[in-house]
Design an enzyme around this catalytic site. Structure first.
Site, PDB file in Angstrom:
ATOM      1  CG  ASP A  20      -0.362   0.043   2.528  1.00 46.43           C
ATOM      2  OD1 ASP A  20      -0.124   1.155   3.037  1.00 46.43           O
ATOM      3  OD2 ASP A  20      -0.122  -1.036   3.105  1.00 46.43           O
ATOM      4  CG  ASP A 109      -6.468   3.997   7.300  1.00 41.15           C
ATOM      5  OD1 ASP A 109      -6.486   3.494   8.432  1.00 41.15           O
ATOM      6  OD2 ASP A 109      -5.443   4.499   6.807  1.00 41.15           O
ATOM      7  CD  GLU A 111      -3.975   4.663  10.524  1.00 42.65           C
ATOM      8  OE1 GLU A 111      -2.922   5.014  11.102  1.00 42.65           O
ATOM      9  OE2 GLU A 111      -4.000   4.185   9.372  1.00 42.65           O
TER      10      GLU A 111
END
Length: 212
Positions: A20, A109, A111
């Protein structure tokens, strides 16, 4: 999409390895990554398409196309959300920005970065990401790990799993294997593991990922 340290990396056999990326990559960069090396030739790529500062990544479309031009087998995108913005609008903007380029999925994503102290608020935000993606016909998944999910929404919250979203999890143990996986969020098995991060190879900074 970050890590604390880089590692010395073993040769891998019979693995599907990918990267990524969060910067601009050319077809030549991806060609270099496809050459056999410490991780094995890269066969998939996941490109940042939305930045946590609240804007579409201007390099995303060209980087996805560069990966395709280099012959990378599978190319996805990821959306790193601005948790203070409108989640549905971020999915729409990402989907619109990638119009006209071929890609497989958009990964959300999740996080630890500026999330609310209220897990209910965070759950609502992620639900809106998921629901907007579904309304647009986006094939989506979740990027996170056990401890991020625990802190942000709670280990038992399983709405994305119930909606059919697969899991890409991070554990930087330099081991391309799911043997370390611990169930959470309704997921009893993952789809991809990010096993090494902030690795410089071919003169570029990447994270390495694997699936069986």
């Amino acid at each position: 999409m970050k890590l604390l340290a880089a590692f010395a990396l073993p040769a891998l056999a019979a693995a599907t390895v990918g990267v990524d990326v969060s910067a601009s990559f050319s077809a030549a960069d991806f060609k270099c990554l496809e050459e056999p090396g410490g991780h094995g030739p890269v066969k998939f790529a996941i490109v940042r398409a939305y930045q946590s500062g609240g804007q579409v990544d201007p390099n995303a479309k060209a980087t996805i196309q560069a990966a395709l031009d280099a012959g990378v087998s599978h190319v996805d995108a990821y959306l790193f959300p601005d948790v203070h913005g409108d989640p549905a609008a971020q999915v729409r903007d990402t989907h619109s920005a990638l119009s006209g380029v071929r890609y497989g999925m958009i990964w959300y994503d999740i996080e630890r970065l500026s999330w609310s102290s209220s897990q209910a608020t965070n759950q609502d935000f992620i639900k809106k990401l998921v629901d907007e993606g579904k309304s647009l016909g986006v094939h989506a998944g979740i990027y996170t790990n056990y401890y991020n999910w625990q802190d942000i929404v709670g280990l038992d919250w399983d709405y994305p799993h119930k909606e059919g979203l697969p899991l890409w999890y991070a554990h930087y143990d330099n081991s391309p294997s799911f043997s370390d996986f611990k169930a959470f969020g309704g997921w009893t098995s993952p789809s991809i593991k990010q096993y090494a991060g902030d690795v410089t190879t071919c003169g570029k900074d990447v994270d390495f990922n694997w699936y069986p």
